[in-house]
Enzyme design. Sequence first.
Site, PDB file in Angstrom:
ATOM      1  N   SER A   1       0.836  -1.201   0.000  1.00 33.98           N
ATOM      2  CA  SER A   1       0.000   0.000   0.000  1.00 33.98           C
ATOM      3  C   SER A   1       0.866   1.244   0.000  1.00 33.98           C
ATOM      4  O   SER A   1       2.035   1.205   0.392  1.00 33.98           O
ATOM      5  CB  SER A   1      -0.858   0.031   1.261  1.00 33.98           C
ATOM      6  OG  SER A   1      -0.056   0.314   2.386  1.00 33.98           O
ATOM      7  N   ASP A   2       0.273   2.360  -0.429  1.00 34.59           N
ATOM      8  CA  ASP A   2       0.935   3.632  -0.192  1.00 34.59           C
ATOM      9  C   ASP A   2       0.824   3.932   1.302  1.00 34.59           C
ATOM     10  O   ASP A   2       0.055   3.306   2.027  1.00 34.59           O
ATOM     11  CB  ASP A   2       0.347   4.739  -1.076  1.00 34.59           C
ATOM     12  CG  ASP A   2       1.371   5.847  -1.309  1.00 34.59           C
ATOM     13  OD1 ASP A   2       2.346   5.919  -0.548  1.00 34.59           O
ATOM     14  OD2 ASP A   2       1.195   6.651  -2.243  1.00 34.59           O
ATOM     15  N   TRP A   3       1.595   4.917   1.794  1.00 34.13           N
ATOM     16  CA  TRP A   3       1.971   4.935   3.208  1.00 34.13           C
ATOM     17  C   TRP A   3       1.059   5.659   4.184  1.00 34.13           C
ATOM     18  O   TRP A   3       1.089   5.383   5.368  1.00 34.13           O
ATOM     19  CB  TRP A   3       3.384   5.495   3.343  1.00 34.13           C
ATOM     20  CG  TRP A   3       4.422   4.494   2.929  1.00 34.13           C
ATOM     21  CD1 TRP A   3       4.323   3.564   1.935  1.00 34.13           C
ATOM     22  CD2 TRP A   3       5.703   4.310   3.511  1.00 34.13           C
ATOM     23  NE1 TRP A   3       5.475   2.821   1.852  1.00 34.13           N
ATOM     24  CE2 TRP A   3       6.347   3.276   2.814  1.00 34.13           C
ATOM     25  CE3 TRP A   3       6.392   4.936   4.537  1.00 34.13           C
ATOM     26  CZ2 TRP A   3       7.626   2.835   3.116  1.00 34.13           C
ATOM     27  CZ3 TRP A   3       7.670   4.514   4.847  1.00 34.13           C
ATOM     28  CH2 TRP A   3       8.288   3.470   4.132  1.00 34.13           C
TER      29      TRP A   3
END
Length: 677
Positions: free
Chosen positions: A242-244
């Site tokens: 996933s992005d953060w």
Amino acid sequence: MIEIKKGMTKKEIEEYIDHVLNQMSLEEKVNQMKGKRFLFKVIEDRGVGKRTYDGAGSKRFNIPSFEFTDGPRGVVIQGSTCFPVSMARGASWDLDLEERIGNVIGRETRAHGGNLYGGVCINLLRHPAWGRAQETYGEDPFLIGEFGAALTRGVQKHNVMATAKHYAANSIEKARFKVNVKMDERTLREVYLPHFKRCIDEGCATIMSAYNKVRGKYCGHNDYLLRKILKGEWGFKGFVHSDWMDGVKDTVGGVTGGLDVEMPRAKYYKYKKIKRALDQGEITEDMINDAARRVMRTILNYTTREDTQKYGQDLIGCKEHYKIALEAAEKSMVLIKNDNKILPLDKNKIKKLAIFGKYANVKNVGDYGSSNVSVKEVSTPLKGIKNYLGDSIEIISSNGKDPVRAKEIAKEAEVSVIVVGLNWRDEGEYIKELRIGGDRDNLSLHDKDIELIKAVASENENCIVVLIGGSAITMEEWKEQVPAILMAWYSGVEGGNALAKILFGDVNPGGKLPFTIPKDPKDLPYFDKNAEEIEYGYYHGYTLFDKNRYEPAFPFGFGLSYTTFSYSDLQVEVKDDKVIGTIDVKNIGKVAGDEVVQLYIGFEQSQIDRPVKLLKGFTRINLKPNETKNIKIEVPKKNLSWYNPESKSWEIEQIEYTLYMGGSSRIDDLLSIQFHL
Ligand code: BGC
């Protein structure tokens, strides 16, 4: 029982994972599905600039962790080589160079102790106001796909897993956490996904999901994008992370959507939450096994390969790597205007040179967000010019804040160089807490810069504007008042040295624009940085300009040189599964130079709505004065297909096509010929 060892085959790795999954507790499996660091650590580290971030791995089963670091301007951990931004590299149209940049990045990632590189950013530049435009390679899916693939090749050669991001349709920065991007199936398949597919076909190990929604679902939960297309149709065997900043919104959404790893730490992929969802039948054990298998498989695939070299700390920011940064800066700058051949400058004819502008002598290498490669010392334009000229010419520099004083200086100098444009406050990753980045509200220069250009140009006819930025800058208010314009981008640690060599003709500029520069921003697609929802249409960039017959200020693929190239004898051959275009290119000027030969396919006779033409091939060549080269570019027939949403398949039309070859996307710069398949 198979042991982990160097040189394991794919089959051995799968067998080992079968064994591991049989032994692992649910909690151990869930441990494969998350990063191990707290977000506050990341913010404290100012992005990811201090260390690698780890996740997964298992001591009991001898499986190493992944160690993440970011890009794409280089490796973001301190001391690394800072390259020109990706958009600049896209303007080089040089895939061999991009692969060599990937090599450096792969080496430096390993030297920092990393093995997962999050820097293959290949989102499509739909609109130049996008804050993170500089992190991608341009507006065309074919161009960015080829560049993403080249970077992937280079990085992965060093047993580093590459990450292509942000999957998908991520091209508005401020609204990235909430915006719902709507688009029809053809737009998705033909415009926003092909570059991701290209990187997967190249073997890219991992994918980072985007924050935004596509058709109502967050990309990290998007089973259509992740399960059906990526893992199903494209046969992707790696893992998706996933992005953060809350790239996962809930446990069930992420797991059922096909998101394998939550980064940088578990908020929703905690053991207890996964266990509860399993017990309630909302997710299945197969889903967990599949995610854990993908992560372990990918890590083992890379960490069990033999290394071809050692990765000592001495590699980080070494001379050899700086040389490639210099080459990249030289090859990426685009000469946009050069009336009366005012450039290159002759150092023997100048006594006094003035250099103006707020970026004449400051470090300005791009965004301060997750792509920030922080270097202490960079070659600024002023330093580069001084370094090049030594004491041979008097150089007067001014930040240009006072236009009256600037006029006085300009009057005295034979040549004026004005360095203006953008910085990390104007464009970049938007991080509210740090008050940085975001999308641009305006595509032109700041008023003060325009005032400076006009003031200097009114006193000095030898006036060269050097533009700094990561995307299109409109120039209508002032472009007629200056004879020369050079797009220099955020050009990395060696940028000033490259600029000097170009201004004085040691290097002949050969970069070409990887996007369209409009005369009027109204000609571009609708853009709203605060959008809750937006429809992405089938046309943008040059395909939109072609379709609507708008005249751009400077077209996609355009760039001047200190020499002139002539094109002749275009031929087309259809053979087996490909179409081959050949053309003679001759250097008819007085100096050697690089030319980017572009190949477009035209669909004017199509029975359906298709672009007038699409880029399908390119190559960068070097020609000495009077030299002619016969250039051949092959296009696989399948690259002519369109996605038929009714039959849900890629189809090739049996029509008359046009093959164009030449030096830019502008029709006057292309020769054309018809063919049938
Ligand atoms: C960015 C990603 C980046 C990640 C880790 C995110 O906010 O969108 O591009 O890889 O941070 O630094």
